[in-house]
Design a protein around this motif. Structure first.
Motif: not given
Length: 286
Positions: A106-108, A180, A182, A224, A227-229, A231
């Protein structure tokens, strides 16, 4: 002029005489990649559960929990572009393949495929080449791709019989400098396209396709944003619109909140990796 041409020819022959043995040896070097390739090519009929992805599986998922029919083809630093290439190359050989599990970072969420060193590594080890010129030529050579280094010949085998690199260190939970990453919306869409292609290949070979987001430390989770979630959920939805995909997000799972289960800020150690494998086995009925 004749003397110059003669001298130049001698130098050229000398350079080629050095390059060719080095290039040949680069394909014969024993390391984690070659060990995994050899296992897939020589024991493909044994594999029922295959784990793809990057270090979140190679170092942080204990496949022995699933039995000796599981294998980790995942490798540190791998981008999903190369998982798709490997699936295309090797799934047709795996006559007993039942389940494919992929680890989403999720971080990359980087689709990959545009880094020269990656191409050389996969060209030398797996015979996977880019389709564009001159990259398809450059990727075949350490010298032409400017990737020649003695380190290439000093890599050690760190994985066991099922492709797992157990890490038995315990993280102290201290803060480290990291962030991480995004990706842009275009990169996330490209990542989703690659994951969709992987789902398509799984369906074509009657393999169940599972994706998981692996457990992360509290310190990592602090970085995190929502926005990461957004995506990762959009990626999963995009794949599911086309092909079957089972997905579970373990990033914030309450079972993995202790720092002692991690080897660093975003990788489980052997204790955590064993617990994670047990959890995935239970949740998906493996």
């Amino acid at each position: 002029m004749k003397v110059f041409l003669k001298d130049a020819s001698i130098v050229f022959v000398f350079i080629i005489a050095i390059m060719l043995p080095v290039e040949w040896l680069a394909k014969k070097t024993t390391n984690d990649s070659s060990v995994k390739r050899d296992y897939i090519e020589n024991h493909h009929s044994r594999i029922k559960t295959l784990l793809l992805g990057h270090s979140h599986f190679e170092c942080s998922f204990n496949p022995h929990v699933l039995g000796d029919s599981a294998y980790i083809l995942a490798q540190v630093g791998r981008k999903i572009f190369f998982d798709v290439q490997l699936a295309n190359k090797y799934f047709p050989l795996m006559e007993n393949l039942e389940t494919v599990i992929y680890s989403i970072n999720i971080g990359d969420m980087d689709p990959g495929g545009d880094f020269a060193l990656d191409w050389v590594a996969y060209a030398k080890t797996y015979g996977i080449y880019p389709k564009t010129f001159p990259e398809n030529i450059q990727s075949r050579s350490l010298f032409f791709s400017h990737q020649f280094s003695k380190n290439w010949f000093m890599l050690q085998v760190t994985v066991d019989s099922l492709g797992y690199a157990a890490k038995k260190v315990t993280w102290d939970g201290k803060r480290v400098e990291f962030n991480p990453t995004r990706k842009t919306s275009e990169a996330v869409h490209s990542y989703a396209a690659q994951l969709t292609e992987l789902a398509k290949i799984c369906q074509a070979h009657d393999a169940r396709f599972i994706a998981v987001a692996c457990p992360l430390s509290n310190l990592y989770l602090e970085k995190l944003t929502e926005e990461f979630y957004t995506d990762i959920n959009s990626v999963v939805d995009e794949v599911r619109a086309c092909y079957p995909l089972e997905f579970h997000d373990y990033t914030q799972d309450s079972l993995f909140r202790a720092d002692t289960l991690f080897m660093d800020v975003n990788h489980l150690n052997h204790t955590g990796a064993t617990l994670f494998a047990q959890r995935v086995k239970q949740d998906f009925g493996l």
